[in-house]
Design an enzyme around this catalytic site. Sequence first.
Site, short mmCIF file in Angstrom:
data_model
loop_
_atom_site.label_atom_id
_atom_site.label_comp_id
_atom_site.label_asym_id
_atom_site.label_seq_id
_atom_site.Cartn_x
_atom_site.Cartn_y
_atom_site.Cartn_z
CD GLN A 296 -15.16 -12.11 16.51
OE1 GLN A 296 -14.10 -12.16 16.27
NE2 GLN A 296 -15.66 -12.49 17.63
CB CYS B 249 -1.01 0.03 1.23
SG CYS B 249 -2.11 1.46 1.21
CB CYS C 97 -10.12 -8.88 20.78
SG CYS C 97 -10.99 -7.82 22.29
CG ASP D 63 -15.95 -12.80 22.02
OD1 ASP D 63 -14.84 -12.41 22.16
OD2 ASP D 63 -16.55 -12.73 21.09
CB CYS E 170 -2.34 4.58 6.59
SG CYS E 170 -4.06 3.95 7.03
#
Length: 401
Positions: free
Chosen positions: A238, A50, A358, A332, A56
Amino acid sequence: MTNPGLIVRIAAKGEGATADGRYAELAAPGDVIEADGSLTKGPNHVEPPCRHFPACGGCQLQHLSESALATYVFDRAIGAAKGQDIVSGKVTPPHLSPANSRRRATLHAQGIGKRVVIGFREQGSHKIIDMRECHVLAPEMVAIVGALRTLLEGWGDRKLGVDVELAMADQGLSVGLKGLKVEGLKRTEALLDFSRDNHLARLTIDSGYGPEGVWEPEPVTITLGGTAVSLPPGAFLQATRDGEAVLAQAAREWVGDAPTVADLFSGLGTFAFALASATTKVRAVEAARDTHLACQSAARMNGRLVHCLHRDLFRNPLRVEELDRFAAVLLDPPRAGAQEQVDQIAASTVPRVVYISCNAASWARDAVRLIAGGYRLAEVRPVGQFRWSTHVELASLFVRD
């Protein structure tokens, strides 16, 4: 003798690290920090795809080879366990989501003179990188950026500042614009034209009082475990479909033929619908009212054995006497983990606990509490849904022997 300038690993925030603790930005394992401070690239250092990298903030690791990226995801998941002296019975190779597969994201738009820039913010800054390409987002999400830029440049607001919430639903792309002021028929018609011309599944506007629907030709849904569930604006998904499939498959394998399962922090029912069957009943517990109601409605309409409970598990976790009714528990939680709920699980007699996380650091802290309560960490599966980022997820299984 090992070269002291050799980069041997990638640290948590994405910097290359030597064995003696020196760090270098944008370095890959196998690179060498020379005596003059320059970097000699090794075999794991590749050309980023990219043009916006590394400015970024959407990516931190595009300079890594596929094998080096997989090693990073693996090490982040397992390193957190080792940091707490936790040993896993089995660790699978990491799963990496492919490029252009991410189905949800929040971009930012800002008026600068007569121009509007749209994209992710620069790392550690409020500056927005004006996105002209993206190798992470789904193609439909990338394609809408140009059209949205044109729409907002016609808004005539030099102080414009908008958050752009994008999500891929069953019907196509859902767009939410937060902070946009819509006044007058002309602007309303411009939004309708934009939605129709770009075949949006939905457009919502949030001017400070919550999202309001502007365009939704048919009810927007997301299919979870074979069940179409209403998708509220801004609801959690997700990050990728394939990452979701990997996590759900792990949960199905580990839960097995358990007749009763508690799905804690269940959201829209990502895992509840994947686990529910003719022989398995799932209790889905969620605090957010809109997602709870969406899950409940989908279960009733489709005859799924998912029974929903609206409950804040941070303030009011399921107690031991409630948990002991279940043959398995899946949780979760958000990034902070779930200390109070985990303490109740640790004191219970639930045979199997599937923990999806996560945040490897908070997961490891919670894992210590489960192990202290008599559980054993049987397996860990690292998952890299956020390709080229330092964000890593994992699925894990704890059992009582």
